[in-house]
Design a protein around this motif. Structure first.
Motif, PDB file in Angstrom:
ATOM      1  N   GLU A   7      -1.476  -1.744   1.200  1.00  0.00           N
ATOM      2  CA  GLU A   7      -0.635  -2.936   1.324  1.00  0.00           C
ATOM      3  C   GLU A   7       0.850  -2.534   1.215  1.00  0.00           C
ATOM      4  O   GLU A   7       1.696  -3.008   1.985  1.00  0.00           O
ATOM      5  CB  GLU A   7      -0.991  -3.939   0.213  1.00  0.00           C
ATOM      6  CG  GLU A   7      -0.208  -5.238   0.285  1.00  0.00           C
ATOM      7  CD  GLU A   7      -0.518  -6.194  -0.882  1.00  0.00           C
ATOM      8  OE1 GLU A   7      -1.511  -5.978  -1.604  1.00  0.00           O
ATOM      9  OE2 GLU A   7       0.269  -7.139  -1.071  1.00  0.00           O
ATOM     10  N   LEU A   8       1.140  -1.626   0.286  1.00  0.00           N
ATOM     11  CA  LEU A   8       2.526  -1.162   0.131  1.00  0.00           C
ATOM     12  C   LEU A   8       2.994  -0.433   1.391  1.00  0.00           C
ATOM     13  O   LEU A   8       4.117  -0.589   1.848  1.00  0.00           O
ATOM     14  CB  LEU A   8       2.658  -0.248  -1.091  1.00  0.00           C
ATOM     15  CG  LEU A   8       2.476  -0.918  -2.459  1.00  0.00           C
ATOM     16  CD1 LEU A   8       2.613   0.110  -3.583  1.00  0.00           C
ATOM     17  CD2 LEU A   8       3.498  -2.040  -2.650  1.00  0.00           C
ATOM     18  N   GLN A   9       2.099   0.388   1.942  1.00  0.00           N
ATOM     19  CA  GLN A   9       2.461   1.132   3.155  1.00  0.00           C
ATOM     20  C   GLN A   9       2.793   0.183   4.308  1.00  0.00           C
ATOM     21  O   GLN A   9       3.735   0.414   5.066  1.00  0.00           O
ATOM     22  CB  GLN A   9       1.322   2.065   3.539  1.00  0.00           C
ATOM     23  CG  GLN A   9       1.595   2.828   4.840  1.00  0.00           C
ATOM     24  CD  GLN A   9       0.611   3.954   5.053  1.00  0.00           C
ATOM     25  OE1 GLN A   9       0.425   4.797   4.181  1.00  0.00           O
ATOM     26  NE2 GLN A   9      -0.037   3.979   6.197  1.00  0.00           N
ATOM     27  N   GLN A  10       2.009  -0.898   4.383  1.00  0.00           N
ATOM     28  CA  GLN A  10       2.278  -1.906   5.422  1.00  0.00           C
ATOM     29  C   GLN A  10       3.653  -2.530   5.252  1.00  0.00           C
ATOM     30  O   GLN A  10       4.403  -2.704   6.215  1.00  0.00           O
ATOM     31  CB  GLN A  10       1.246  -3.024   5.318  1.00  0.00           C
ATOM     32  CG  GLN A  10       0.203  -2.977   6.400  1.00  0.00           C
ATOM     33  CD  GLN A  10      -0.835  -4.075   6.188  1.00  0.00           C
ATOM     34  OE1 GLN A  10      -0.615  -5.037   5.451  1.00  0.00           O
ATOM     35  NE2 GLN A  10      -1.980  -3.898   6.836  1.00  0.00           N
ATOM     36  N   ILE A  11       3.995  -2.865   4.006  1.00  0.00           N
ATOM     37  CA  ILE A  11       5.310  -3.461   3.720  1.00  0.00           C
ATOM     38  C   ILE A  11       6.405  -2.458   4.098  1.00  0.00           C
ATOM     39  O   ILE A  11       7.378  -2.789   4.768  1.00  0.00           O
ATOM     40  CB  ILE A  11       5.445  -3.828   2.214  1.00  0.00           C
ATOM     41  CG1 ILE A  11       4.433  -4.915   1.835  1.00  0.00           C
ATOM     42  CG2 ILE A  11       6.868  -4.258   1.889  1.00  0.00           C
ATOM     43  CD1 ILE A  11       4.354  -5.201   0.335  1.00  0.00           C
ATOM     44  N   ARG A  12       6.229  -1.213   3.682  1.00  0.00           N
ATOM     45  CA  ARG A  12       7.258  -0.185   3.927  1.00  0.00           C
ATOM     46  C   ARG A  12       7.478   0.000   5.422  1.00  0.00           C
ATOM     47  O   ARG A  12       8.615   0.081   5.907  1.00  0.00           O
ATOM     48  CB  ARG A  12       6.805   1.129   3.277  1.00  0.00           C
ATOM     49  CG  ARG A  12       7.921   2.077   2.889  1.00  0.00           C
ATOM     50  CD  ARG A  12       8.553   2.841   4.039  1.00  0.00           C
ATOM     51  NE  ARG A  12       7.637   3.752   4.707  1.00  0.00           N
ATOM     52  CZ  ARG A  12       7.969   4.493   5.758  1.00  0.00           C
ATOM     53  NH1 ARG A  12       9.179   4.425   6.280  1.00  0.00           N
ATOM     54  NH2 ARG A  12       7.071   5.275   6.340  1.00  0.00           N
ATOM     55  N   ARG A  13       6.388   0.077   6.163  1.00  0.00           N
ATOM     56  CA  ARG A  13       6.528   0.321   7.599  1.00  0.00           C
ATOM     57  C   ARG A  13       7.100  -0.885   8.328  1.00  0.00           C
ATOM     58  O   ARG A  13       7.829  -0.733   9.312  1.00  0.00           O
ATOM     59  CB  ARG A  13       5.178   0.775   8.186  1.00  0.00           C
ATOM     60  CG  ARG A  13       4.799   2.150   7.636  1.00  0.00           C
ATOM     61  CD  ARG A  13       3.575   2.769   8.259  1.00  0.00           C
ATOM     62  NE  ARG A  13       3.376   4.104   7.701  1.00  0.00           N
ATOM     63  CZ  ARG A  13       2.448   4.958   8.097  1.00  0.00           C
ATOM     64  NH1 ARG A  13       1.600   4.613   9.051  1.00  0.00           N
ATOM     65  NH2 ARG A  13       2.348   6.142   7.542  1.00  0.00           N
ATOM     66  N   ASP A  14       6.798  -2.068   7.827  1.00  0.00           N
ATOM     67  CA  ASP A  14       7.395  -3.278   8.405  1.00  0.00           C
ATOM     68  C   ASP A  14       8.908  -3.267   8.166  1.00  0.00           C
ATOM     69  O   ASP A  14       9.689  -3.556   9.079  1.00  0.00           O
ATOM     70  CB  ASP A  14       6.758  -4.521   7.773  1.00  0.00           C
ATOM     71  CG  ASP A  14       7.482  -5.799   8.187  1.00  0.00           C
ATOM     72  OD1 ASP A  14       7.397  -6.155   9.371  1.00  0.00           O
ATOM     73  OD2 ASP A  14       8.147  -6.413   7.332  1.00  0.00           O
ATOM     74  N   LEU A  15       9.321  -2.908   6.956  1.00  0.00           N
ATOM     75  CA  LEU A  15      10.771  -2.840   6.673  1.00  0.00           C
ATOM     76  C   LEU A  15      11.419  -1.766   7.544  1.00  0.00           C
ATOM     77  O   LEU A  15      12.520  -1.942   8.065  1.00  0.00           O
ATOM     78  CB  LEU A  15      11.026  -2.531   5.189  1.00  0.00           C
ATOM     79  CG  LEU A  15      10.602  -3.610   4.179  1.00  0.00           C
ATOM     80  CD1 LEU A  15      10.829  -3.119   2.749  1.00  0.00           C
ATOM     81  CD2 LEU A  15      11.372  -4.912   4.419  1.00  0.00           C
ATOM     82  N   HIS A  16      10.697  -0.640   7.706  1.00  0.00           N
ATOM     83  CA  HIS A  16      11.253   0.449   8.514  1.00  0.00           C
ATOM     84  C   HIS A  16      11.495  -0.002   9.957  1.00  0.00           C
ATOM     85  O   HIS A  16      12.486   0.369  10.574  1.00  0.00           O
ATOM     86  CB  HIS A  16      10.330   1.668   8.490  1.00  0.00           C
ATOM     87  CG  HIS A  16      10.962   2.879   9.116  1.00  0.00           C
ATOM     88  ND1 HIS A  16      11.703   3.801   8.392  1.00  0.00           N
ATOM     89  CD2 HIS A  16      11.027   3.287  10.412  1.00  0.00           C
ATOM     90  CE1 HIS A  16      12.178   4.723   9.217  1.00  0.00           C
ATOM     91  NE2 HIS A  16      11.774   4.450  10.448  1.00  0.00           N
ATOM     92  N   ALA A  17      10.558  -0.794  10.456  1.00  0.00           N
ATOM     93  CA  ALA A  17      10.662  -1.237  11.854  1.00  0.00           C
ATOM     94  C   ALA A  17      11.778  -2.257  12.057  1.00  0.00           C
ATOM     95  O   ALA A  17      12.209  -2.496  13.183  1.00  0.00           O
ATOM     96  CB  ALA A  17       9.324  -1.833  12.304  1.00  0.00           C
ATOM     97  N   HIS A  18      12.254  -2.868  10.949  1.00  0.00           N
ATOM     98  CA  HIS A  18      13.272  -3.921  11.046  1.00  0.00           C
ATOM     99  C   HIS A  18      14.480  -3.613  10.172  1.00  0.00           C
ATOM    100  O   HIS A  18      14.773  -4.347   9.220  1.00  0.00           O
ATOM    101  CB  HIS A  18      12.665  -5.275  10.649  1.00  0.00           C
ATOM    102  CG  HIS A  18      11.495  -5.676  11.499  1.00  0.00           C
ATOM    103  ND1 HIS A  18      10.190  -5.383  11.170  1.00  0.00           N
ATOM    104  CD2 HIS A  18      11.438  -6.335  12.676  1.00  0.00           C
ATOM    105  CE1 HIS A  18       9.376  -5.848  12.112  1.00  0.00           C
ATOM    106  NE2 HIS A  18      10.104  -6.430  13.041  1.00  0.00           N
ATOM    107  N   PRO A  19      15.188  -2.525  10.486  1.00  0.00           N
ATOM    108  CA  PRO A  19      16.324  -2.130   9.639  1.00  0.00           C
ATOM    109  C   PRO A  19      17.507  -3.085   9.795  1.00  0.00           C
ATOM    110  O   PRO A  19      17.741  -3.615  10.881  1.00  0.00           O
ATOM    111  CB  PRO A  19      16.692  -0.741  10.184  1.00  0.00           C
ATOM    112  CG  PRO A  19      16.231  -0.753  11.604  1.00  0.00           C
ATOM    113  CD  PRO A  19      15.023  -1.641  11.642  1.00  0.00           C
TER     114      PRO A  19
END
Ligand SMILES: [Zn+2]
Ligand SMILES: [Zn+2]
Length: 397
Positions: free
Chosen positions: A13-25
């Protein structure tokens, strides 16, 4: 490693959040979506939030028990104005913007800790989860303080964490005292008098004057500063002239100065101006001297650093902790928090880059590089560190 087990359970779940934030800088003070995601997650987990400190800043508050004690944990949220060259699934969807400093990871590690702390509350006191905007040059930390962070959220100490490429993944490092430098900029214009290049005696050559000033400035570092003090003066731009046969009217010089202490910085700024003014006068030229102080040096407090080291050892093991890491001349606005409150700032190793998924760029996995990516394996490590730090700082009776 002694990670907090439930955090390992929600790693994906954390990885999903991190990658979502990464995709939307989002850049300095534009962290609208990011702060929305952070506030929504905190709210979902039953954590009250304060918004608007430092425009897009978010603070989550978890209280438990009756103790007056309180600590702050800080993550930065902003990205950089640069192009990502990675092409994997979670690469930036905003051209010219990229999470190349890992603040997506810092935000997620703190969210991971928040979820666990809210669900378990194995502490007595108050935890302030400080999600700050604009670390990359915008002094978001200073802005949050000016907006009343420490009045609204009185805390005894504050801690920050940054991933550090090159340190093995999951290792943790820190040092007491200065760990990162002050960053400062200078803008100097030498004003001479233009002339035909074949008749230099009819003008005042600003280029030759600038060259003399630039050479003399380096003697401030080598001859006027104590050899035991650390400082660097880098002249990074010289602009003058437009033709081979014209002596221009003026020459511009720009660069940066980095130091670990204010007295050394005071001396360098003063001497740079004196050298520039008097050297120019010797050539009959004049000088316009501007010196801008950006972030102050980041100085870790001794007691809080020793405390954090014990927690680091408990989480990742003593063999993976360096309590005397070499300071860096890079700068970081967490320095403002440490001027106002006791605390410390630590590095968590991001590894060499072999964690990157297929489609990453060919460049090195270092900060501020288009091929960089935060190491998701750190998410439970950093979150566990935060949780253990809280439980050790605010022990239940
Ligand atoms: Zn950065
Ligand atoms: Zn950073």
């Amino acid at each position: 490693m002694k990670l907090v087990d439930p955090i390992i359970a929600f790693q994906s779940e954390l990885q999903q959040i991190r990658r979502d934030l990464h995709a939307h800088p989002e850049l300095c003070y534009e962290e609208q979506r990011t702060s929305e995601v952070v506030a929504a997650k905190l709210t979902e987990w039953g954590i009250p939030v304060i918004r608007g400190l430092g425009l897009t800043g978010v603070v989550g508050i978890i209280k438990n028990g009756t103790s007056e004690r309180a600590i702050g944990l800080r993550a930065d949220m902003d990205a950089l104005p640069m192009q990502e060259v990675n092409t994997f699934e979670h690469a930036s969807r905003h051209p010219g913007k990229m999470h190349a400093c890992g603040h997506d990871g810092h935000t997620t590690m703190l969210l991971g800790a928040a979820k666990h702390l809210a669900e378990n509350r194995n502490f007595d006191g108050t935890v302030y989860l400080v999600f700050q905007p604009a670390e990359e040059g915008g002094a978001g930390a200073k802005r949050m303080i000016e907006d009343g962070l420490f009045e609204q959220c009185p805390m005894d100490a504050i801690y920050g964490m940054h991933n550090w490429p090159g340190i093995p993944a999951g290792h943790m490092s820190v040092c007491e005292g200065p760990m990162m430098a002050s960053s400062n900029e200078f803008y100097v214009t030498v004003k001479g008098k233009g002339a035909h290049a074949a008749q230099p005696h009819k003008g005042i050559d600003p280029v030759m004057t600038a060259v003399q000033i630039a050479q003399s400035w380096q003697t401030i570092i080598s001859r006027q500063k104590s050899p035991l003090d650390t400082a660097v003066l880098s002249l990074t731009q010289i602009h003058a002239g437009s033709a081979t046969n014209v002596i221009p009217d003026e020459a511009k010089m720009v660069g940066t100065v980095r130091t670990f202490t204010a007295p050394v910085l005071d001396m360098i700024e003063k001497r740079m101006e004196e050298v520039a003014v008097h050297t120019a006068a010797a050539f009959g030229a004049q000088v316009e001297f501007k010196f801008r102080r950006n972030y102050p040096p980041l100085v870790n407090h001794a007691k809080e650093t020793r405390f954090a080291v014990e927690v680091m050892k408990a989480v990742v093991g003593a063999d993976k902790v360096d309590d005397d890491v070499e300071p860096t001349m890079g700068a970081e606005d967490f320095a403002y928090f440490l001027q106002a409150k006791p605390g410390c700032y630590i590095f968590i190793g991001n590894g060499e880059g072999d964690h990157r998924t297929g489609g990453h760029g060919l460049g090195p996995c270092v900060l501020h590089n288009g091929s960089y990516d935060f190491n998701d394996n750190l998410l439970p490590v950093g979150a566990s560190f935060w949780v253990k730090l809280v439980e050790a700082s605010l022990p239940s009776a």
